[in-house]
Design an enzyme around this catalytic site. Structure first.
Site, short mmCIF file in Angstrom:
data_model
loop_
_atom_site.label_atom_id
_atom_site.label_comp_id
_atom_site.label_asym_id
_atom_site.label_seq_id
_atom_site.Cartn_x
_atom_site.Cartn_y
_atom_site.Cartn_z
N ARG A 109 0.81 -1.24 0.00
CA ARG A 109 0.00 0.00 0.00
C ARG A 109 0.84 1.28 0.00
NH1 ARG A 109 -3.88 -2.77 3.25
NH2 ARG A 109 -5.45 -3.54 1.79
N LYS A 131 3.99 11.85 -11.21
CA LYS A 131 3.16 11.01 -12.09
C LYS A 131 3.88 9.69 -12.26
CE LYS A 131 0.62 14.10 -15.10
NZ LYS A 131 0.49 14.57 -16.50
N GLU A 173 11.69 17.99 -24.15
CA GLU A 173 10.86 18.34 -22.98
C GLU A 173 11.22 19.73 -22.44
OE1 GLU A 173 8.18 17.02 -21.71
OE2 GLU A 173 8.17 14.88 -22.13
N LYS A 218 8.28 23.62 -13.54
CA LYS A 218 7.41 22.46 -13.26
C LYS A 218 6.97 22.45 -11.80
CE LYS A 218 6.57 17.65 -13.94
NZ LYS A 218 6.81 16.44 -14.68
N GLU A 228 -3.44 17.44 -11.46
CA GLU A 228 -3.81 17.77 -12.84
C GLU A 228 -5.31 17.99 -13.04
OE1 GLU A 228 -1.46 16.00 -16.12
OE2 GLU A 228 -3.38 15.62 -17.06
N ARG A 232 -1.98 21.94 -14.52
CA ARG A 232 -0.95 20.94 -14.84
C ARG A 232 -1.14 20.34 -16.23
NH1 ARG A 232 1.84 16.28 -11.05
NH2 ARG A 232 3.23 15.55 -12.70
N ASN A 236 1.22 19.03 -20.67
CA ASN A 236 0.99 18.00 -21.69
C ASN A 236 0.98 18.55 -23.11
OD1 ASN A 236 0.61 15.53 -20.20
ND2 ASN A 236 -1.15 16.57 -19.30
N HIS A 239 1.83 16.34 -25.97
CA HIS A 239 1.72 14.96 -25.53
C HIS A 239 0.45 14.26 -26.02
CE1 HIS A 239 5.03 16.20 -23.10
NE2 HIS A 239 5.11 15.04 -22.47
N HIS A 243 1.42 10.71 -27.47
CA HIS A 243 1.04 9.42 -26.88
C HIS A 243 0.41 8.50 -27.93
CE1 HIS A 243 0.99 10.97 -22.44
NE2 HIS A 243 2.20 10.91 -22.96
N HIS A 256 10.38 8.91 -26.20
CA HIS A 256 9.25 9.76 -25.80
C HIS A 256 9.46 11.22 -26.24
CE1 HIS A 256 6.01 11.51 -23.57
NE2 HIS A 256 6.83 12.18 -22.79
N1 GLY Z 1 5.05 15.24 -17.79
C1 GLY Z 1 3.92 16.00 -17.50
C2 GLY Z 1 3.59 16.10 -16.06
O1 GLY Z 1 4.37 15.68 -15.23
O2 GLY Z 1 2.53 16.57 -15.72
#
Ligand code: GLY
Length: 351
Positions: A109, A131, A173, A218, A228, A232, A236, A239, A243, A256
């Site tokens: 857990r 994330k 990035e 960030k 998010e 947040r 993206n 992205h 993706h 990526h």
């Molecule tokens: N890589 C995007 C984030 O961490 O929200």
């Protein structure tokens, strides 16, 4: 140099070039891959003190970021009898930090984990923000949790052994952060000596600046919107397209960051079609991506299939796709009412 990620609970620090000694009270399992271990494990081990240290090796590559690898790691943790006072160390790139964070969030857990990223991409983005997750056949990062690390240690010495492609993927990035939030960083990026960059002879001070600027931006976003719900989502940018590209190519063709580079160009073309960006701005971004040898094009075979894949994106709700677009360089925003025609028109241009 340090940057704090301030959260309601469990704030932590990102240390840049400050990894000296790390002391842990219980057992530690370092999860890495053969390539990183071969290059840097001995150096890391010399800096760690713990009751017992285990090393778990996983296969390298986004295509192994799945539940099978999660189960393999979990089994080894049980065999080594790690308990709730134990700590996991993610030692590698974004794949390693995503998967180890996820394992740390579910093992008994939840246990602590520390990120020690060894790629530029993980230093500027993946290792910070909590994330975690894995991919499945439906898409990228569709299974996961939010689990913040206890600390992050970015060392530019680890970046010195990166291949050219990995460095470029990391720059994608960083370029994303500049395009999303701070146009002045673009001038800094445009002035980076690409010859030194590709020879991997950039000064540590430049790497420190890249990591510091990216993480400071960030950390600010994550502090305001950890889970998010809105702000947040801006991280993206590029992205939503990336993706789908990664999933369609089975996570094998592009790193990526490379897919993000293409995704940013696609998002910019959509913004151009919508009258948000000027042609000169779209071109400027393409030039910056090319400077770092990043791809900007992906051939879409089936426009409708690509379009349908947007609805699996985690930012899509109630049949609405939330696109992250630029209203100017350095200004990302969320747009949830892009007409289908404009989307299809953009995708057609990449056929
Ligand atoms: N890589 C995007 C984030 O961490 O929200």
């Amino acid at each position: 140099m340090k940057v704090e990620v301030k959260l309601k609970e469990n704030s932590y620090q990102v240390f840049i070039n400050e990894l000296d000694k790390l002391k842990f009270k219980g057992k530690v399992a370092i999860v890495s891959n053969a390539k990183v271990s071969g290059l840097h494990l001995q150096s890391l081990l010399s800096k760690i003190e713990a009751d017992e240290i285990f090393v778990i090796s996983i296969k390298d590559g986004e295509e192994y970021k799945n539940l099978i690898t999660v189960e393999e790691i979990l089994n080894q943790l049980f065999v080594s009898k790690l308990d709730r006072k134990s700590t996991l160390i993610a030692f590698g790139g974004g794949v390693v930090s995503d998967i180890v964070g996820f394992v740390a969030s579910i093992y008994q857990r939840g246990i602590d984990f520390v990120n020690i990223p060894t790629t530029l991409l993980a230093c500027v983005d993946a290792a910070v923000g909590g994330k975690t997750g894995v991919n499945n056949s439906f898409g990228k990062n569709l299974i996961g949790t939010f689990k913040q690390p206890k600390a992050v240690y970015c060392e530019s010495s680890f970046l010195k052994t990166l291949e050219k492609r990995e460095l470029s993927a990391g720059m994608a990035e960083f370029i994303k952060m500049a395009l999303s939030f701070d146009v002045e960083i673009l001038d800094f990026i445009e002035n980076i000596d690409e010859k030194a960059f590709f020879e991997n002879s950039l000064d540590d001070a430049i790497y420190s600046k890249i990591i510091d600027k990216s993480i400071a931006l960030k950390a600010d976003v994550v502090s305001k919107d950890e889970k998010e719900n809105s702000l947040r989502m801006l991280l993206n940018y590029g992205h939503t397209f990336a993706h789908i590209i990664e999933n369609q190519t089975n996570y094998k063709r592009f790193l990526h960051g490379e897919a993000v580079a293409i995704g940013m160009n696609m998002a910019n073309h959509l913004a151009l079609n919508l009258g948000l960006l000027k042609e000169s701005e779209v071109k400027r971004v393409v030039e910056i991506l090319k400077k770092f040898d990043l791809p900007t094009h992906y051939k879409i075979n089936d426009v409708n299939e690509f379009y349908q894949a947007f609805f699996l994106d985690k930012k899509s709700h109630n049949k609405k796709i939330n696109f992250i677009l630029l209203s100017a360089l350095g200004k990302a925003f969320i747009k949830d009412d892009v007409p289908k025609d404009a989307i299809l028109h953009t995708l057609e241009a990449f056929k």
